[in-house]
Design an enzyme around this catalytic site. Structure first.
Site, PDB file in Angstrom:
ATOM      1  N   GLY A  12       0.823  -1.205   0.000  1.00  0.00           N
ATOM      2  CA  GLY A  12       0.000   0.000   0.000  1.00  0.00           C
ATOM      3  C   GLY A  12       0.856   1.253   0.000  1.00  0.00           C
ATOM      4  N   ARG A  15      -0.242   5.647  -1.623  1.00  0.00           N
ATOM      5  CA  ARG A  15      -0.840   6.872  -1.078  1.00  0.00           C
ATOM      6  C   ARG A  15      -0.484   6.986   0.406  1.00  0.00           C
ATOM      7  NH1 ARG A  15      -6.358   6.122  -0.829  1.00  0.00           N
ATOM      8  NH2 ARG A  15      -6.417   3.973  -1.570  1.00  0.00           N
ATOM      9  N   ASN A  90       1.803  -2.122   5.543  1.00  0.00           N
ATOM     10  CA  ASN A  90       1.051  -0.872   5.683  1.00  0.00           C
ATOM     11  C   ASN A  90      -0.343  -0.913   5.067  1.00  0.00           C
ATOM     12  OD1 ASN A  90       0.773   2.258   5.736  1.00  0.00           O
ATOM     13  ND2 ASN A  90       0.612   1.724   3.571  1.00  0.00           N
ATOM     14  N   SER A 142      -2.919   0.514  14.781  1.00  0.00           N
ATOM     15  CA  SER A 142      -3.710   1.752  14.945  1.00  0.00           C
ATOM     16  C   SER A 142      -3.966   2.003  16.419  1.00  0.00           C
ATOM     17  CB  SER A 142      -5.057   1.609  14.229  1.00  0.00           C
ATOM     18  OG  SER A 142      -5.904   2.680  14.569  1.00  0.00           O
ATOM     19  N   TYR A 155     -12.264  -3.479  11.987  1.00  0.00           N
ATOM     20  CA  TYR A 155     -10.944  -2.851  11.835  1.00  0.00           C
ATOM     21  C   TYR A 155     -10.133  -2.935  13.136  1.00  0.00           C
ATOM     22  CZ  TYR A 155      -7.679   1.042  10.785  1.00  0.00           C
ATOM     23  OH  TYR A 155      -6.570   1.830  10.583  1.00  0.00           O
ATOM     24  N   ALA A 157     -10.453  -5.074  15.560  1.00  0.00           N
ATOM     25  CA  ALA A 157     -10.072  -6.470  15.825  1.00  0.00           C
ATOM     26  C   ALA A 157      -8.870  -6.851  14.963  1.00  0.00           C
ATOM     27  CB  ALA A 157     -11.250  -7.399  15.548  1.00  0.00           C
ATOM     28  N   LYS A 159      -6.592  -4.810  13.649  1.00  0.00           N
ATOM     29  CA  LYS A 159      -5.393  -4.061  14.066  1.00  0.00           C
ATOM     30  C   LYS A 159      -4.871  -4.530  15.423  1.00  0.00           C
ATOM     31  CE  LYS A 159      -4.884  -1.260  10.519  1.00  0.00           C
ATOM     32  NZ  LYS A 159      -3.698  -1.368   9.665  1.00  0.00           N
ATOM     33  N   ILE A 188      -4.263  10.436  11.469  1.00  0.00           N
ATOM     34  CA  ILE A 188      -3.292  10.927  10.482  1.00  0.00           C
ATOM     35  C   ILE A 188      -4.049  11.429   9.258  1.00  0.00           C
ATOM     36  CG2 ILE A 188      -1.249  10.301   9.113  1.00  0.00           C
ATOM     37  CD1 ILE A 188      -0.892  10.008  12.212  1.00  0.00           C
TER      38      ILE A 188
HETATM   39  P1  NAP Z   1      -4.916   5.291   2.598  1.00  0.00           P
HETATM   40  O1  NAP Z   1      -4.463   6.667   2.302  1.00  0.00           O
HETATM   41  O2  NAP Z   1      -6.350   4.933   2.461  1.00  0.00           O
HETATM   42  O3  NAP Z   1      -4.024   4.270   1.741  1.00  0.00           O
HETATM   43  C1  NAP Z   1      -4.271   2.893   1.850  1.00  0.00           C
HETATM   44  C2  NAP Z   1      -3.235   2.145   1.079  1.00  0.00           C
HETATM   45  O4  NAP Z   1      -3.500   0.739   1.238  1.00  0.00           O
HETATM   46  C3  NAP Z   1      -3.275   2.448  -0.398  1.00  0.00           C
HETATM   47  O5  NAP Z   1      -1.957   2.405  -0.884  1.00  0.00           O
HETATM   48  C4  NAP Z   1      -4.098   1.291  -0.961  1.00  0.00           C
HETATM   49  O6  NAP Z   1      -3.788   0.990  -2.314  1.00  0.00           O
HETATM   50  C5  NAP Z   1      -3.626   0.158  -0.065  1.00  0.00           C
HETATM   51  N1  NAP Z   1      -4.578  -0.948   0.000  1.00  0.00           N
HETATM   52  C6  NAP Z   1      -5.854  -0.935   0.434  1.00  0.00           C
HETATM   53  N2  NAP Z   1      -6.401  -2.150   0.300  1.00  0.00           N
HETATM   54  C7  NAP Z   1      -5.448  -2.956  -0.241  1.00  0.00           C
HETATM   55  C8  NAP Z   1      -5.399  -4.316  -0.645  1.00  0.00           C
HETATM   56  N3  NAP Z   1      -6.456  -5.123  -0.534  1.00  0.00           N
HETATM   57  N4  NAP Z   1      -4.252  -4.779  -1.171  1.00  0.00           N
HETATM   58  C9  NAP Z   1      -3.184  -3.983  -1.313  1.00  0.00           C
HETATM   59  N5  NAP Z   1      -3.168  -2.689  -0.960  1.00  0.00           N
HETATM   60  C10 NAP Z   1      -4.287  -2.181  -0.437  1.00  0.00           C
HETATM   61  O7  NAP Z   1      -4.555   4.876   4.103  1.00  0.00           O
HETATM   62  P2  NAP Z   1      -3.490   5.463   5.136  1.00  0.00           P
HETATM   63  O8  NAP Z   1      -4.214   6.409   6.014  1.00  0.00           O
HETATM   64  O9  NAP Z   1      -2.250   5.863   4.446  1.00  0.00           O
HETATM   65  O10 NAP Z   1      -3.252   4.157   6.018  1.00  0.00           O
HETATM   66  C11 NAP Z   1      -2.116   3.339   5.873  1.00  0.00           C
HETATM   67  C12 NAP Z   1      -2.132   2.342   7.028  1.00  0.00           C
HETATM   68  O11 NAP Z   1      -2.144   3.049   8.274  1.00  0.00           O
HETATM   69  C13 NAP Z   1      -3.372   1.458   7.036  1.00  0.00           C
HETATM   70  O12 NAP Z   1      -3.033   0.160   7.464  1.00  0.00           O
HETATM   71  C14 NAP Z   1      -4.250   2.123   8.072  1.00  0.00           C
HETATM   72  O13 NAP Z   1      -5.171   1.217   8.629  1.00  0.00           O
HETATM   73  C15 NAP Z   1      -3.229   2.610   9.057  1.00  0.00           C
HETATM   74  N6  NAP Z   1      -3.683   3.705   9.913  1.00  0.00           N
HETATM   75  C16 NAP Z   1      -4.077   4.898   9.375  1.00  0.00           C
HETATM   76  C17 NAP Z   1      -4.504   5.907  10.227  1.00  0.00           C
HETATM   77  C18 NAP Z   1      -4.956   7.256   9.725  1.00  0.00           C
HETATM   78  O14 NAP Z   1      -5.423   8.071  10.551  1.00  0.00           O
HETATM   79  N7  NAP Z   1      -4.833   7.560   8.447  1.00  0.00           N
HETATM   80  C19 NAP Z   1      -4.511   5.693  11.606  1.00  0.00           C
HETATM   81  C20 NAP Z   1      -4.108   4.472  12.098  1.00  0.00           C
HETATM   82  C21 NAP Z   1      -3.682   3.485  11.248  1.00  0.00           C
HETATM   83  P3  NAP Z   1      -4.552   1.739  -3.553  1.00  0.00           P
HETATM   84  O15 NAP Z   1      -3.989   3.127  -3.631  1.00  0.00           O
HETATM   85  O16 NAP Z   1      -4.202   0.929  -4.741  1.00  0.00           O
HETATM   86  O17 NAP Z   1      -6.013   1.724  -3.229  1.00  0.00           O
END
Ligand code: NAP
Length: 247
Positions: A12, A15, A90, A142, A155, A157, A159, A188
Site C-alpha cells: 500500500g 498513497r 502498511n 492503529s 478494523y 479487531a 489491528k 493521520i
Molecule cells: P490510505 O491513504 O487509504 O491508503 C491505503 C493504502 O492501502 C493504499 O496504498 C491502498 O492501495 C492500499 N490498499 C488498500 N487495500 C489494499 C489491498 N487489498 N491490497 C493492497 N493494498 C491495499 O490509508 P493510510 O491512512 O495511508 O493508512 C495506511 C495504514 O495506516 C493502514 O493500514 C491504516 O489502517 C493505518 N492507519 C491509518 C490511520 C490514519 O489516521 N490515516 C490511523 C491508524 C492506522 P490503492 O492506492 O491501490 O487503493
C-alpha cells in the site's frame, strides 16, 4: 535490479502513510518496492517522488487480500531477486458500521485485508529474511486497536490482531536477527480520514493533547527509525504515534 540491492517493501505504498514511508526509506538508501491494488497512477507518482530525490522505486499490483497473489509476488519479485531488508505491512482498509448491523462480508473483508494479508506478507518475508539472517518487519496497527472505536469492530479487531502477531513473530524470529515491531498511528491526515465529516474531525482533535492531527511523515520517521541500525535492539514493541491521544 541486482540480487544484492538493499530493498524495502511497502505494501500500500501508493498513497498516504505508505507513500511517505517509501519516500523516507529511499532517503535512508533503500531501493523501495511499493504495492497498490486500485490503480497504478498513484503508485507511479510515489515512484516519481522517490526518483526525484535520487532514489530507486518500483510499483507492483498486489491485492493483499489474495493469498495466492502474495505467494506468487514474493516468489517472482522478491525471493532470489533482491535482498529484503525491510517489510512495512502498511496496506489497510476500513468498512465501518455498528457491530449489530455489520455483515459477514464487511467483517471478513476487513479481517482478510488488514490481518490475514499482513500475516501472509510477514510469513513470506520471514522465510526470505531467515535465510538472510537479518531483516526488519514493521506492522502498521492503529490507536484504535488499543482503545477500541465504535463503528470499527472489524478494523479494531484486525489491528489488535496485528499487535499480537507482532509480539509472537518478534519472539520466533529474534534468533535469526529479525526484528518485528508495530507502529500505532493516531489520527493521520490521509485519504482514509479525509472523508470524515467536520464534526467527527473536531471531536477527534479535541481528544489529542498536542491539538493537531498527525501527518504521514510523522509515521514515516518512526518507520525509518525502526528500520535503522539504531533500532537494532528493539523488537516486539508497539510505538504509538498519536499526539498523546487515547480514545
Ligand atoms: P490510505 O491513504 O487509504 O491508503 C491505503 C493504502 O492501502 C493504499 O496504498 C491502498 O492501495 C492500499 N490498499 C488498500 N487495500 C489494499 C489491498 N487489498 N491490497 C493492497 N493494498 C491495499 O490509508 P493510510 O491512512 O495511508 O493508512 C495506511 C495504514 O495506516 C493502514 O493500514 C491504516 O489502517 C493505518 N492507519 C491509518 C490511520 C490514519 O489516521 N490515516 C490511523 C491508524 C492506522 P490503492 O492506492 O491501490 O487503493
Amino acid at each position: 535490479m541486482s540480487k544484492l540491492t538493499k530493498t524495502a517493501l511497502i505494501t500500500g505504498g501508493s498513497r498516504g502513510i505508505g507513500r511517505a514511508c517509501a519516500v523516507r526509506l529511499a532517503k535512508s538508501g533503500y531501493q523501495v518496492y511499493v504495492t497498490y491494488v486500485s490503480s497504478p497512477e498513484p503508485a507511479l507518482e510515489t515512484c516519481k517522488m522517490v526518483e526525484q530525490s535520487g532514489g530507486k522505486a518500483s510499483a507492483f499490483a498486489l491485492d493483499i487480500g489474495d493469498y495466492q497473489a502474495i505467494v506468487d509476488f514474493f516468489k517472482e519479485k522478491i525471493k532470489d531477486q533482491v535482498f529484503l531488508d525491510v517489510l512495512v505491512n502498511n496496506a489497510g482498509q476500513t468498512k465501518d458500521g455498528l457491530l449489530v448491523r455489520m455483515s459477514q462480508e464487511q467483517w471478513q473483508q476487513i479481517i482478510n485485508v488488514n490481518l490475514n494479508g499482513s500475516f501472509f506478507c510477514l510469513q513470506q518475508a520471514a522465510k526470505i529474511m531467515m535465510r538472510q539472517k537479518t531483516g526488519r518487519i514493521i506492522n502498521i496497527s492503529s490507536v484504535t486497536a488499543q482503545s477500541g472505536n465504535p463503528g470499527q469492530a472489524n478494523y479494531t479487531a484486525a489491528k489488535a490482531g496485528l499487535i499480537g502477531l507482532t509480539k509472537t513473530a518478534a519472539q520466533e524470529l529474534a534468533p535469526r536477527n529479525i526484528t518485528v515491531n508495530a507502529v500505532a498511528p493516531g489520527f493521520i491526515e490521509t485519504d482514509m480520514t479525509a472523508s470524515l465529516n467536520d464534526e467527527v474531525k473536531e471531536k477527534y482533535q479535541s481528544m489529542i493533547p498536542l491539538k493537531r492531527f498527525g501527518s504521514a511523515e510523522d509515521i514515516a520517521e518512526t518507520v525509518a527509525f525502526l528500520a535503522s541500525p539504531e533500532a537494532s535492539y528493539i523488537t516486539g514493541q508497539v510505538l504509538s504515534i498519536n499526539g498523546g491521544m487515547y480514545m
